[in-house]
Design a protein around this motif. Structure first.
Motif, mmCIF file in Angstrom:
data_model
loop_
_atom_site.group_PDB
_atom_site.id
_atom_site.type_symbol
_atom_site.label_atom_id
_atom_site.label_comp_id
_atom_site.label_asym_id
_atom_site.label_seq_id
_atom_site.Cartn_x
_atom_site.Cartn_y
_atom_site.Cartn_z
ATOM 1 N N GLY A 1 0.842 -1.190 0.000
ATOM 2 C CA GLY A 1 0.000 0.000 0.000
ATOM 3 C C GLY A 1 0.876 1.237 0.000
ATOM 4 N N ASN A 2 0.236 2.384 0.014
ATOM 5 C CA ASN A 2 0.975 3.646 0.040
ATOM 6 C C ASN A 2 1.494 3.912 1.448
ATOM 7 O OD1 ASN A 2 0.448 4.118 -2.639
ATOM 8 N ND2 ASN A 2 -1.356 5.355 -2.234
ATOM 9 N N GLY A 3 2.669 4.501 1.517
ATOM 10 C CA GLY A 3 3.267 4.843 2.802
ATOM 11 C C GLY A 3 3.699 6.290 2.818
ATOM 12 N N GLY A 4 4.440 6.648 3.839
ATOM 13 C CA GLY A 4 4.953 8.007 3.966
ATOM 14 C C GLY A 4 5.254 8.317 5.413
ATOM 15 N N ALA A 5 5.509 9.595 5.692
ATOM 16 C CA ALA A 5 5.858 9.987 7.058
ATOM 17 C C ALA A 5 5.550 11.462 7.302
ATOM 18 C CB ALA A 5 7.331 9.716 7.322
ATOM 19 N N ARG A 6 5.403 11.780 8.599
ATOM 20 C CA ARG A 6 5.230 13.161 9.048
ATOM 21 C C ARG A 6 6.256 13.415 10.141
ATOM 22 N NH1 ARG A 6 0.304 12.996 11.236
ATOM 23 N NH2 ARG A 6 1.000 13.139 13.380
ATOM 24 N N VAL A 7 7.019 14.499 9.997
ATOM 25 C CA VAL A 7 8.097 14.814 10.930
ATOM 26 C C VAL A 7 7.945 16.258 11.393
ATOM 27 C CG1 VAL A 7 10.608 14.985 11.212
ATOM 28 C CG2 VAL A 7 9.648 13.218 9.721
ATOM 29 N N ARG B 1 8.457 21.356 10.253
ATOM 30 C CA ARG B 1 7.289 20.531 9.965
ATOM 31 C C ARG B 1 7.406 20.051 8.524
ATOM 32 N NH1 ARG B 1 4.524 24.865 11.935
ATOM 33 N NH2 ARG B 1 3.539 25.213 9.932
ATOM 34 N N TYR B 2 7.221 18.753 8.345
ATOM 35 C CA TYR B 2 7.259 18.200 6.990
ATOM 36 C C TYR B 2 6.430 16.924 6.976
ATOM 37 C CZ TYR B 2 8.855 16.524 2.509
ATOM 38 O OH TYR B 2 8.881 16.098 1.210
ATOM 39 N N ARG B 3 5.711 16.741 5.890
ATOM 40 C CA ARG B 3 4.982 15.491 5.698
ATOM 41 C C ARG B 3 4.955 15.165 4.215
ATOM 42 N NH1 ARG B 3 -1.286 17.307 6.605
ATOM 43 N NH2 ARG B 3 -1.264 18.821 4.946
#
Length: 167
Positions: A107-113, A128-130
């Motif tokens: 599936g699709n993934g990602g991250a928020r930092v 802030r980054y996502r």
């Protein structure tokens, strides 16, 4: 050919040495922690995965800063918090706890930092980054944390350029 080489060398000498470093922040230490929302998912994803994610983000940022000359003993402090991370494939703990999953599941993934950069003179700048993948087509070729790793690389590039906030 010799004329081109001489022209390129002359053009390079006209650029100030600090031009490439103009926006790169001076950082002496990069600290990465797992945020409370993501830490609450430890029983679903596995603690080992958080160690991997923190190492991956720290390595990506340090590599970019070192390449740009921003990693220096006299720099500030960069504290990053991984608030969320979504895997492309099931983690080992998910595979053992849910019988219907396999490594072929994707599936699709990602991250928020988020976080902050505190310069050597004490000025604090929020971070802030996502980034989350929106096209499932590439997910079939991805490893467990491919999209999260890509998000970390993109954040590292932005930090190298001195751009700390992107929502």
């Amino acid at each position: 050919m010799l004329r081109f080489v001489l022209f390129a060398a002359a053009a390079a000498s006209l650029l100030p040495a600090s031009a490439a470093l103009a926006d790169t922040p001076a950082v002496s230490r990069v600290e990465v922690v797992i945020g409370p929302d993501l830490a609450a998912k430890a029983d679903k994803l596995g603690q080992r995965e958080f160690d991997y994610l923190a190492r991956d983000l720290k390595r990506a940022v340090e590599r970019r800063l070192e390449r740009a000359g921003g990693l220096t003993a006299s720099g500030g402090r960069l504290r990053l918090v991984i608030d969320d991370a979504v895997p492309n494939r099931p983690t080992p703990l998910q595979l053992t706890s849910k019988p219907g999953l396999s490594m072929e599941s994707f599936g699709n993934g990602g991250a928020r930092v988020s976080g902050e950069y505190v310069s050597a003179d004490g000025v604090s700048t929020p971070i802030r980054y996502r980034w989350y993948e929106t096209d499932v087509w590439q997910a079939q070729y991805a490893a467990t944390w491919s999209d999260a790793s890509l998000a970390f690389d993109r954040l590292a590039r932005r930090i190298e350029d001195g751009q700390f906030v992107k929502d």
